[in-house]
Design a protein around this motif. Sequence first.
Motif, PDB file in Angstrom:
ATOM      1  N   THR A 124       2.181 -44.999  37.247  1.00 43.21           N
ATOM      2  CA  THR A 124       0.914 -44.601  37.826  1.00 43.21           C
ATOM      3  C   THR A 124       0.957 -43.102  38.092  1.00 43.21           C
ATOM      4  N   VAL A 125      -0.153 -42.566  38.579  1.00 44.31           N
ATOM      5  CA  VAL A 125      -0.257 -41.142  38.909  1.00 44.31           C
ATOM      6  C   VAL A 125      -0.018 -40.973  40.402  1.00 44.31           C
ATOM      7  N   ALA A 126       0.682 -39.912  40.774  1.00 49.86           N
ATOM      8  CA  ALA A 126       0.890 -39.591  42.187  1.00 49.86           C
ATOM      9  C   ALA A 126       0.563 -38.126  42.439  1.00 49.86           C
ATOM     10  N   TRP A 157      -4.720 -46.508  38.702  1.00 49.31           N
ATOM     11  CA  TRP A 157      -4.313 -47.651  37.889  1.00 49.31           C
ATOM     12  C   TRP A 157      -2.806 -47.796  37.836  1.00 49.31           C
ATOM     13  N   PHE A 158      -2.363 -49.020  37.747  1.00 52.68           N
ATOM     14  CA  PHE A 158      -0.995 -49.355  37.334  1.00 52.68           C
ATOM     15  C   PHE A 158      -1.054 -49.625  35.836  1.00 52.68           C
ATOM     16  N   LEU A 170       4.123 -36.819  28.035  1.00 54.31           N
ATOM     17  CA  LEU A 170       2.763 -36.983  28.532  1.00 54.31           C
ATOM     18  C   LEU A 170       2.282 -35.682  29.175  1.00 54.31           C
ATOM     19  N   SER A 171       1.035 -35.350  28.943  1.00 56.34           N
ATOM     20  CA  SER A 171       0.474 -34.160  29.584  1.00 56.34           C
ATOM     21  C   SER A 171       0.023 -34.497  31.006  1.00 56.34           C
ATOM     22  N   LEU A 172       0.183 -33.517  31.906  1.00 54.62           N
ATOM     23  CA  LEU A 172      -0.248 -33.640  33.295  1.00 54.62           C
ATOM     24  C   LEU A 172      -1.146 -32.459  33.615  1.00 54.62           C
ATOM     25  N   ARG A 173      -2.082 -32.652  34.526  1.00 57.21           N
ATOM     26  CA  ARG A 173      -2.852 -31.513  35.010  1.00 57.21           C
ATOM     27  C   ARG A 173      -3.492 -31.831  36.358  1.00 57.21           C
ATOM     28  N   MET A 236      -3.265 -42.476  31.741  1.00 60.76           N
ATOM     29  CA  MET A 236      -3.188 -43.174  33.033  1.00 60.76           C
ATOM     30  C   MET A 236      -4.402 -42.961  33.914  1.00 60.76           C
ATOM     31  N   GLY A 237      -5.298 -42.072  33.511  1.00 58.76           N
ATOM     32  CA  GLY A 237      -6.503 -41.873  34.287  1.00 58.76           C
ATOM     33  C   GLY A 237      -6.402 -40.738  35.279  1.00 58.76           C
TER      34      GLY A 237
END
Length: 257
Positions: A124-126, A157-158, A170-173, A236-237
Amino acid sequence: MKRARVAVGGAVHNAYEYNGKVKLVDGRIFAEDEVEWLPPVKPQTIFALGLNYADHAKELSFDAPKEPLTFLKGPNTIIGHNASTKRPEAVTFMHYECELAVIIGKTSKHVKKEDAYDVVKGYTVANDYAIRDYLENYYRPNLRVKNRDTCTPVGPWFVDRDDIDDPMNLSLRTIVNGQVTQEGTTKDMIFTIPDLIEYLSSFMTLNENDIILTGTPKGTTGVNVGDEVITEIEGMGSLRNYIISDQDFQKPFEGGA
């Protein structure tokens, strides 16, 4: 599959994504803003990583660690999607941190790197906010830095493990008030997910729904009361969070009986 835990009509429901909406397991469908989002799993032990991206360590003028810099977080820190995080009035440096969260799927001990993904349930996202006013040095991210109430939104989301082809690419922003302020990729982690699982399980037992927050790339900046902060990870949304003041957080409930 993207799954979630939400509250509707005073009850907690398991749900999943359905054509951009939220579908409960009983078949009812709601728009995202019609439900209260809960953390997608009930967390057990929460591990956090300091300086797990070399560019972030450099940004803070620290050397990259030689072994994982891990510490624990309390469940009081965890909130869900669309929730509010309080910004302590007296602090100067409160920074967001977009992080990939790894959710453990079963009781595990002495896991080898090559078997590490077998014990992962999903991701998930944190957003692991840090109050840097109290950071003494990178060996001591004390409780006042990382264990503030409401300072770790997770969700929405899980995502099942098998739905992510390569979690290490995976890209993060992060987007603050509509402006992109942080961008990075999980391939720049110093210690990979298998590294972390092998390391942690070498001296302690990991349990289902333990969460490993894997660190953040460079680009952390301060947030202020009234800010909307969105942290996103590819596949992951988007996790939305709002910054509120101590005074607003502590206002008594004024609703009717």
